[in-house]
Design a protein around this motif. Structure first.
Motif, PDB file in Angstrom:
ATOM      1  N   VAL A   3     -24.487 -14.404  14.130  1.00 34.09           N
ATOM      2  CA  VAL A   3     -24.891 -15.752  14.516  1.00 34.09           C
ATOM      3  C   VAL A   3     -25.411 -15.728  15.946  1.00 34.09           C
ATOM      4  O   VAL A   3     -24.660 -15.405  16.879  1.00 34.09           O
ATOM      5  N   GLU A   4     -26.696 -16.055  16.105  1.00 38.06           N
ATOM      6  CA  GLU A   4     -27.298 -16.077  17.435  1.00 38.06           C
ATOM      7  C   GLU A   4     -27.147 -17.459  18.072  1.00 38.06           C
ATOM      8  O   GLU A   4     -27.054 -18.479  17.379  1.00 38.06           O
ATOM      9  N   SER A   5     -27.160 -17.468  19.388  1.00 40.00           N
ATOM     10  CA  SER A   5     -27.179 -18.706  20.154  1.00 40.00           C
ATOM     11  C   SER A   5     -27.817 -18.430  21.500  1.00 40.00           C
ATOM     12  O   SER A   5     -28.029 -17.266  21.864  1.00 40.00           O
ATOM     13  N   GLY A   6     -28.122 -19.514  22.222  1.00 40.61           N
ATOM     14  CA  GLY A   6     -28.615 -19.361  23.583  1.00 40.61           C
ATOM     15  C   GLY A   6     -30.100 -19.564  23.765  1.00 40.61           C
ATOM     16  O   GLY A   6     -30.598 -19.519  24.899  1.00 40.61           O
ATOM     17  N   GLY A   7     -30.829 -19.781  22.670  1.00 40.13           N
ATOM     18  CA  GLY A   7     -32.251 -20.019  22.812  1.00 40.13           C
ATOM     19  C   GLY A   7     -32.528 -21.368  23.453  1.00 40.13           C
ATOM     20  O   GLY A   7     -31.630 -22.185  23.645  1.00 40.13           O
ATOM     21  N   GLY A   8     -33.800 -21.571  23.789  1.00 37.26           N
ATOM     22  CA  GLY A   8     -34.178 -22.840  24.391  1.00 37.26           C
ATOM     23  C   GLY A   8     -35.552 -22.755  25.010  1.00 37.26           C
ATOM     24  O   GLY A   8     -36.309 -21.809  24.766  1.00 37.26           O
ATOM     25  N   ARG A   9     -35.833 -23.750  25.837  1.00 38.60           N
ATOM     26  CA  ARG A   9     -37.120 -23.812  26.500  1.00 38.60           C
ATOM     27  C   ARG A   9     -36.909 -23.546  27.982  1.00 38.60           C
ATOM     28  O   ARG A   9     -35.989 -24.100  28.606  1.00 38.60           O
ATOM     29  N   VAL A  10     -37.770 -22.723  28.546  1.00 40.79           N
ATOM     30  CA  VAL A  10     -37.637 -22.358  29.957  1.00 40.79           C
ATOM     31  C   VAL A  10     -39.033 -22.186  30.552  1.00 40.79           C
ATOM     32  O   VAL A  10     -39.989 -21.863  29.828  1.00 40.79           O
ATOM     33  N   GLN A  11     -39.142 -22.398  31.849  1.00 42.28           N
ATOM     34  CA  GLN A  11     -40.410 -22.214  32.529  1.00 42.28           C
ATOM     35  C   GLN A  11     -40.687 -20.739  32.780  1.00 42.28           C
ATOM     36  O   GLN A  11     -39.750 -19.932  32.854  1.00 42.28           O
ATOM     37  N   GLY A  13     -41.006 -17.337  34.466  1.00 40.17           N
ATOM     38  CA  GLY A  13     -40.217 -16.826  35.574  1.00 40.17           C
ATOM     39  C   GLY A  13     -38.735 -17.116  35.456  1.00 40.17           C
ATOM     40  O   GLY A  13     -37.930 -16.575  36.232  1.00 40.17           O
ATOM     41  N   GLY A  14     -38.371 -17.944  34.502  1.00 39.17           N
ATOM     42  CA  GLY A  14     -36.978 -18.311  34.324  1.00 39.17           C
ATOM     43  C   GLY A  14     -36.196 -17.284  33.524  1.00 39.17           C
ATOM     44  O   GLY A  14     -36.709 -16.224  33.156  1.00 39.17           O
ATOM     45  N   SER A  15     -34.929 -17.630  33.252  1.00 45.46           N
ATOM     46  CA  SER A  15     -34.026 -16.718  32.550  1.00 45.46           C
ATOM     47  C   SER A  15     -33.306 -17.440  31.415  1.00 45.46           C
ATOM     48  O   SER A  15     -33.084 -18.649  31.481  1.00 45.46           O
ATOM     49  N   LEU A  16     -32.943 -16.663  30.424  1.00 45.45           N
ATOM     50  CA  LEU A  16     -32.077 -17.128  29.338  1.00 45.45           C
ATOM     51  C   LEU A  16     -31.192 -15.967  28.926  1.00 45.45           C
ATOM     52  O   LEU A  16     -31.561 -14.800  29.075  1.00 45.45           O
ATOM     53  N   ARG A  17     -30.017 -16.296  28.397  1.00 43.30           N
ATOM     54  CA  ARG A  17     -29.149 -15.271  27.831  1.00 43.30           C
ATOM     55  C   ARG A  17     -28.870 -15.628  26.382  1.00 43.30           C
ATOM     56  O   ARG A  17     -28.299 -16.688  26.103  1.00 43.30           O
ATOM     57  N   LEU A  18     -29.270 -14.757  25.485  1.00 44.81           N
ATOM     58  CA  LEU A  18     -28.977 -14.929  24.068  1.00 44.81           C
ATOM     59  C   LEU A  18     -27.667 -14.220  23.739  1.00 44.81           C
ATOM     60  O   LEU A  18     -27.345 -13.188  24.328  1.00 44.81           O
ATOM     61  N   ALA A  19     -26.945 -14.789  22.788  1.00 44.76           N
ATOM     62  CA  ALA A  19     -25.696 -14.184  22.325  1.00 44.76           C
ATOM     63  C   ALA A  19     -25.760 -14.000  20.817  1.00 44.76           C
ATOM     64  O   ALA A  19     -26.380 -14.800  20.112  1.00 44.76           O
ATOM     65  N   CYS A  20     -25.132 -12.950  20.340  1.00 48.29           N
ATOM     66  CA  CYS A  20     -25.044 -12.675  18.912  1.00 48.29           C
ATOM     67  C   CYS A  20     -23.584 -12.369  18.593  1.00 48.29           C
ATOM     68  O   CYS A  20     -23.080 -11.305  18.967  1.00 48.29           O
ATOM     69  N   ALA A  21     -22.944 -13.300  17.915  1.00 49.11           N
ATOM     70  CA  ALA A  21     -21.544 -13.131  17.537  1.00 49.11           C
ATOM     71  C   ALA A  21     -21.470 -12.480  16.165  1.00 49.11           C
ATOM     72  O   ALA A  21     -22.074 -12.969  15.204  1.00 49.11           O
ATOM     73  N   ALA A  22     -20.741 -11.375  16.084  1.00 48.22           N
ATOM     74  CA  ALA A  22     -20.630 -10.625  14.835  1.00 48.22           C
ATOM     75  C   ALA A  22     -19.254 -10.816  14.227  1.00 48.22           C
ATOM     76  O   ALA A  22     -18.241 -10.727  14.929  1.00 48.22           O
ATOM     77  N   SER A  23     -19.205 -11.058  12.937  1.00 47.56           N
ATOM     78  CA  SER A  23     -17.934 -11.127  12.217  1.00 47.56           C
ATOM     79  C   SER A  23     -17.868  -9.942  11.265  1.00 47.56           C
ATOM     80  O   SER A  23     -18.860  -9.301  10.973  1.00 47.56           O
ATOM     81  N   GLY A  24     -16.685  -9.649  10.796  1.00 50.01           N
ATOM     82  CA  GLY A  24     -16.534  -8.492   9.938  1.00 50.01           C
ATOM     83  C   GLY A  24     -16.241  -7.256  10.763  1.00 50.01           C
ATOM     84  O   GLY A  24     -15.497  -7.320  11.729  1.00 50.01           O
ATOM     85  N   ARG A  25     -16.875  -6.158  10.449  1.00 53.49           N
ATOM     86  CA  ARG A  25     -16.634  -4.916  11.154  1.00 53.49           C
ATOM     87  C   ARG A  25     -17.062  -5.060  12.611  1.00 53.49           C
ATOM     88  O   ARG A  25     -18.063  -5.688  12.912  1.00 53.49           O
ATOM     89  N   ALA A  26     -16.306  -4.444  13.485  1.00 52.92           N
ATOM     90  CA  ALA A  26     -16.642  -4.512  14.902  1.00 52.92           C
ATOM     91  C   ALA A  26     -18.050  -3.964  15.127  1.00 52.92           C
ATOM     92  O   ALA A  26     -18.441  -2.964  14.547  1.00 52.92           O
ATOM     93  N   PHE A  27     -18.795  -4.647  15.994  1.00 52.56           N
ATOM     94  CA  PHE A  27     -20.202  -4.293  16.148  1.00 52.56           C
ATOM     95  C   PHE A  27     -20.379  -2.908  16.734  1.00 52.56           C
ATOM     96  O   PHE A  27     -21.437  -2.302  16.610  1.00 52.56           O
ATOM     97  N   ARG A  28     -19.332  -2.381  17.361  1.00 57.70           N
ATOM     98  CA  ARG A  28     -19.515  -1.089  18.023  1.00 57.70           C
ATOM     99  C   ARG A  28     -19.717   0.053  17.032  1.00 57.70           C
ATOM    100  O   ARG A  28     -20.109   1.147  17.423  1.00 57.70           O
ATOM    101  N   VAL A  29     -19.454  -0.176  15.732  1.00 55.70           N
ATOM    102  CA  VAL A  29     -19.717   0.888  14.757  1.00 55.70           C
ATOM    103  C   VAL A  29     -21.173   0.874  14.313  1.00 55.70           C
ATOM    104  O   VAL A  29     -21.618   1.771  13.613  1.00 55.70           O
TER     105      VAL A  29
END
Length: 120
Positions: A3-11, A13-29
């Motif tokens: 599940v992604e989040s953090g998108g939006g509208r920015v000018q 030169g600006g910044s955004l941080r997207l996040a991706c929450a993983a369920s189930g097996r730990a993402f490190r595998v």
């Protein structure tokens, strides 16, 4: 499930941080990747991180501006995007793969996407 989040509208030169929450097996595998798709264009690779291989990799178009990172405790992968440009406008997708790859066809699991718009 991703599940992604953090998108939006920015000018520019600006910044955004997207996040991706993983369920189930730990993402490190898995290799966790970010891809994007602009209207009328093919989906393109942005970045991936592989905890097992101990590496990150970026598309040339975002190298030096974007940073991929992960939080094992939260099972979440982030994409920090700085110095954003109008050409970064796209739907951004998080994905997981059993391979260390920048090719979208090697990714088995995909999130629903989050829109990033860079415009003045």
């Amino acid at each position: 499930q991703l599940v992604e989040s953090g998108g939006g509208r920015v000018q520019p030169g600006g910044s955004l941080r997207l996040a991706c929450a993983a369920s189930g097996r730990a993402f490190r595998v898995y290799t966790m990747g970010w891809f994007r798709q602009a209207p009328g264009k093919e989906r393109e690779f942005v970045a991936y991180m592989s905890s097992s291989a101990g590496r990150t990799y970026y598309a040339d178009s975002v190298k030096g501006r974007f940073t991929i990172s992960g939080d094992n405790a939260e099972n979440t992968v982030y994409l920090q995007m700085n110095s954003l440009k109008p050409e970064d406008t796209a739907e951004y997708y998080c994905a997981a793969s059993g391979a260390v790859s920048a090719y979208s066809y090697e990714y088995d699991y995909w999130g629903q996407g989050t829109q990033v718009t860079v415009s003045s």
